[in-house]
Every structure is written in C-alpha cells, then in structure tokens.
Design a protein around this motif. Structure first.
Motif, PDB file in Angstrom:
ATOM      1  N   ARG A  22       0.819  -1.214   0.000  1.00 39.10           N
ATOM      2  CA  ARG A  22       0.000   0.000   0.000  1.00 39.10           C
ATOM      3  C   ARG A  22       0.855   1.267   0.000  1.00 39.10           C
ATOM      4  O   ARG A  22       0.391   2.334  -0.407  1.00 39.10           O
ATOM      5  CB  ARG A  22      -0.922   0.025   1.219  1.00 39.10           C
ATOM      6  N   ALA A  23       2.088   1.164   0.467  1.00 38.63           N
ATOM      7  CA  ALA A  23       2.951   2.334   0.548  1.00 38.63           C
ATOM      8  C   ALA A  23       4.403   1.898   0.500  1.00 38.63           C
ATOM      9  O   ALA A  23       4.769   0.856   1.054  1.00 38.63           O
ATOM     10  CB  ALA A  23       2.675   3.121   1.823  1.00 38.63           C
ATOM     11  N   ARG A  55       2.577   6.011  -3.293  1.00 34.85           N
ATOM     12  CA  ARG A  55       1.321   5.260  -3.172  1.00 34.85           C
ATOM     13  C   ARG A  55       0.712   5.119  -4.560  1.00 34.85           C
ATOM     14  O   ARG A  55       0.907   5.980  -5.414  1.00 34.85           O
ATOM     15  CB  ARG A  55       0.337   5.996  -2.259  1.00 34.85           C
ATOM     16  N   ASP A  91      -5.572  -1.450   4.680  1.00 35.59           N
ATOM     17  CA  ASP A  91      -6.355  -0.579   3.802  1.00 35.59           C
ATOM     18  C   ASP A  91      -6.300   0.873   4.253  1.00 35.59           C
ATOM     19  O   ASP A  91      -6.458   1.796   3.439  1.00 35.59           O
ATOM     20  CB  ASP A  91      -7.808  -1.057   3.752  1.00 35.59           C
ATOM     21  N   ALA A 122      -3.561   3.185   2.558  1.00 38.21           N
ATOM     22  CA  ALA A 122      -3.910   3.845   1.301  1.00 38.21           C
ATOM     23  C   ALA A 122      -4.902   4.979   1.527  1.00 38.21           C
ATOM     24  O   ALA A 122      -4.898   5.970   0.779  1.00 38.21           O
ATOM     25  CB  ALA A 122      -4.489   2.824   0.315  1.00 38.21           C
TER      26      ALA A 122
END
Length: 316
Positions: free
Chosen positions: A211-212, A226, A268, A271
């Motif tokens: 996610r990162a 991202r 989640d 993000a």
C-alpha cells in the motif's frame, strides 16, 4: 502488544579508532534497534527471536528488558550470539558479520507463536532472512498474520552477506509481495535495482500489493509512493551528526508509532491516509531518526524528545 518485530539481535562492535583493531560493543541488529525505538516512542512492543545463553545473549536480554520491550516470546539457546563488526567511513558504514549457527539464525519455533489480539503491526526483514531455518519460520509467521496486522518490511540490505545478488533480488521480490508497507534506504534501492530509477522500483513494489513504499535518503529526507498518487517528500531535520548507526531502524519505528497515532490499524488504512496525515507520520519518523544520529551508536530517542523537537521546528 501493539507492535511486534521478528529477526536478529546481535552485538555491534564499532571501530573506535580509524585504521586500528579497536572496537566498542553495542547491542544491535536492525529488528532489535527498531523494537527498542518503538518502545522508547511509547508503544507496547514485543520481540520474537531466539537469544543465546552466552554472555552476549544475556546482555541483549537485559538491554531489551531495560528498554521496556516485551521479551515473553523470546526463546533461548546455547548456540552463540551473532556478532557484527562495523567500520565507519565518511559516506556509510562497512560491516563484517559472524552469523553461522547463531541463536537468532536458528530460531525455528514449533508451533508458530500466536501474536496477541491487540497487535497491529508486524515488522520483518534484514539479515535474519539470509539464515535458515529462521528465514523460513519468519516468512511463515508473516504469512500467518497477513491481513490481520500491517506487515512492514525493511530489507536492510547487507551485500557482504550476500554471495549472489541476482538470486537475492529474486527472493526480495517475494518478500515485497508479503508486505503492506515497505521502507528502503536509497542504498538498498541502488543495490536491488541498479539499472532503474527509484520511482520505477517503487512502482514495481506497489504492483505486488504493497500500500505504501518509503525510500529514505539520509540527510536529504524521505519520499513516499502510493498507487495513483504523486510522490510525497519530507526534509530531514538539520542536526550535528555523530553516528548514523540505527538511524534507518529508528525511522522505521517512527513510521509505525506515528501511523498508530493517526489511527491506522489495518493495511487498507495505509492507502486511505491523506497527504497531511502521511506528512505528519514521515516528519515524526525523520525527526526520531535525526535525533538518533546525534549520539554514538544506535540510541533512539524517547517520545518526549521527538515531540519537543517537532514543536521547536513548528515554532521557527
């Protein structure tokens, strides 16, 4: 326990005089440094590893306990402790590791330990992934907690321990795919993708499901990538640098501590966190890392010191 870490714990012998065989010992190892940093920054932190019963292992256990790290999941062994010798240069640090058959390298719990229900972040990476059977059991622990904890991966590449970099790069791709948040140094990125720009590597990691991705650049700060968003960079605070050992580990700890403070407890939410939230997270991590650099050896700051430095920066 809000943050769990797994991997090596060792003694760093740092050169105390250029050109001489004079070394000063410090408790170390990337995961241990990060665990201590998380605890000093105010989060209930646990460490999953195996320590020797030798004199170095006793020192490591005592150090963790004095710093408030939960040692209840640590196994003990008569195998020797891992030792690392560090020679400083003006640009970076050179390492020589003695790991074969060591207590942390032979960590192989059966069954796997169960993380406490309140654990939200699980960190893995570094040289523990180069040693069996620990590497396999660490991967098993990460897989068992995928989706339940935010998985943080820091490869902490040490080329002196890697006989075949091409094969290692293929293995790293598998570890990237297990992670929700990947933190790399610019040196790590250059070793892992020597023919590609950093943003291409970050895009490749994001494509595996992370996610990162954050890449640190020492005194030049850090950049976040991202999916679907422009990169976000923060500057590093200006400090008088005494030693850079442990700076990256402290940065990684600062990320998890600050993300929890932002209410991030699931992959989640990485993000979903906005630019302002991420900027605050990265400023906190960069400030903690900078303060670590003002002292000899890996010596992460306490929460109050980081808060004071951030407040001072805001008032300038």
């Amino acid at each position: 326990m809000r943050i769990a870490l797994t991997g090596e714990a060792l003694i760093d012998f740092t050169a105390s005089e250029a050109g001489a065989l004079a070394f000063l010992g410090h408790e170390g190892g990337s995961p241990l440094n990060t665990a201590v940093a998380c605890a000093r920054l105010g989060q209930h932190t646990g460490f999953f590893t195996q320590l020797s019963t030798d004199l170095f292992g006793e020192r490591l256990m005592g150090f963790l306990e004095r710093n408030g790290v939960d040692t209840g999941f640590i196994l003990r062994s008569s195998a020797p402790s891992t030792l690392a010798f560090v020679e400083r240069t003006p640009q970076t640090n050179r390492y020589a590791f003695y790991t074969h058959g060591s207590a942390d390298a032979t960590w192989a719990p059966e069954p796997l330990p169960q993380l406490p229900a309140d654990c939200r972040f699980l960190h893995f990476g570094s040289i523990s992934l180069l040693q069996e059977p620990a590497a396999t059991r660490i991967a098993d622990l990460v897989s068992a907690n995928a989706g339940r904890c935010v998985i943080v991966f820091d490869p902490n590449v040490r080329p002196s321990l890697i006989p075949d970099l091409a094969a290692y790069r293929a293995r790293v791709s598998n570890w990237f795919a297990m992670a929700d948040l990947v933190k790399l140094s610019d040196e790590d990125a250059a070793l892992l993708a020597p023919d590609r720009p950093v943003d291409a590597l970050a895009a490749e990691i994001l494509a595996t499901g992370a996610r990162a991705v954050i890449v640190t650049r020492g005194g030049e700060g850090a950049t976040l990538w991202r999916a679907g968003k422009v990169p976000l960079s923060v500057a590093a605070p200006r400090v008088q640098v005494v030693d850079t050992i442990g700076a990256g580990d402290t940065f990684t700890a600062g990320l998890s501590v600050a993300l929890l403070d932002q209410g991030v407890e699931h992959r989640d939410q990485l993000a979903a966190l906005g630019d302002d939230g991420w900027r605050a997270v990265m400023r906190f991590a960069a400030t903690a890392a900078a303060l670590n650099c003002t002292r000899e050896g890996a010596d992460p700051p306490v929460l109050a010191a980081v808060q004071a430095a951030l407040a001072q920066g805001d008032n300038r």
